[in-house]
Design a protein around this motif. Structure first.
Motif, PDB file in Angstrom:
ATOM      1  N   VAL A 121      27.391  35.912  45.830  1.00 29.07           N
ATOM      2  CA  VAL A 121      28.897  35.883  45.746  1.00 29.07           C
ATOM      3  C   VAL A 121      29.349  37.560  46.415  1.00 29.07           C
ATOM      4  CG1 VAL A 121      31.129  35.866  45.120  1.00 29.07           C
ATOM      5  CG2 VAL A 121      29.491  33.857  44.600  1.00 29.07           C
ATOM      6  N   TYR A 133      36.378  31.045  48.516  1.00 28.70           N
ATOM      7  CA  TYR A 133      35.578  31.128  47.308  1.00 28.70           C
ATOM      8  C   TYR A 133      36.277  30.128  46.176  1.00 28.70           C
ATOM      9  CZ  TYR A 133      33.536  35.494  49.511  1.00 28.70           C
ATOM     10  OH  TYR A 133      32.806  36.407  50.520  1.00 28.70           O
ATOM     11  N   PHE A 179      37.436  35.298  43.263  1.00 23.82           N
ATOM     12  CA  PHE A 179      37.384  33.885  43.762  1.00 23.82           C
ATOM     13  C   PHE A 179      38.739  33.421  44.193  1.00 23.82           C
ATOM     14  CE2 PHE A 179      33.399  33.837  41.351  1.00 23.82           C
ATOM     15  CZ  PHE A 179      32.756  32.979  42.119  1.00 23.82           C
TER      16      PHE A 179
END
Length: 212
Positions: A121, A133, A179
């Motif tokens: 990531v 994400y 995220f």
């Protein structure tokens, strides 16, 4: 070595197509189950990016479907040649996502799903890939441990190492901006509904493009 700026431009140039989805979370959180439901309901809309790994296949795993199982030498050669968008080492094994794997999905006008760990990531954050994400969390670490034990695929040492890494990754995933959405997989159907909701715009765009 290939520079980060050059890799970023290269990724941007070759990754034309629907916006990819990065799905992350510890083993045992339920990513695979959610992915299977998504791919079944939206057949032809999503495509799964098959990662490379140097670890040995587990019972039932198929080369080219679950992973591309390769030697450490071949993997390192690909990394050195700039063939990978991201790569990481976990429990002594190398994992990575190749540009070719993502291109193969996007060439079919499909939303490419990348199932990667926290190292991956962070690496993708440095590129211009611009995916969505999403992090999948287990309800508790205790439930995660039970799920992993029920698989009977880990030694006690391997299980302990995986749990320690999972706890660390779960904390890191809470960093603001890392995220777009965190989904706690307590109830499978609720988690799946949240996953679909997170991707509804991209799903609609691909379906509209195909119907036109």
């Amino acid at each position: 070595m290939i520079s980060g700026r050059f890799l970023s431009r290269l990724v941007s140039a070759v990754m034309a197509g629907p916006r990819p989805v990065v799905l992350s979370g510890p083993s045992g959180a339920g990513k695979s189950t959610l992915l299977k439901k998504l791919l079944k309901e939206y057949e032809g809309v999503f495509g799964f990016s098959v990662s490379h790994t140097t670890r040995s296949p587990r019972p039932g795993e198929v080369n080219g479907k679950d992973y591309h199982f390769v030697t450490r030498e071949d993997m390192q050669c690909g990394i050195d040649g700039g063939d990978f968008i991201e790569h990481a080492v976990f429990s002594g094994n190398m994992y990575g996502t190749s540009k070719a794997a993502v291109q193969a999905v996007q060439a079919q006008n499909q939303i490419c799903i990348l199932d990667i760990d926290m190292q991956g990531v962070r690496n993708i954050k440095k590129t211009e890939l611009n995916p969505i994400y999403i992090s999948i969390h287990p309800p508790t670490v205790q439930i995660l441990e039970k799920r992993l034990r029920d698989r009977n695929t880990e030694s006690e040492e391997s299980l302990s190492k995986r749990l320690r890494a999972a706890i660390e990754d779960l904390e890191i995933s809470k960093e603001p901006g890392l995220f777009d959405r965190i989904i706690v997989n307590d109830d499978l159907e609720e988690a799946y509904a949240k996953l679909k909701d997170s991707l509804k715009e991209e799903i609609a765009a691909v379906q509209t493009c195909r119907d036109s």
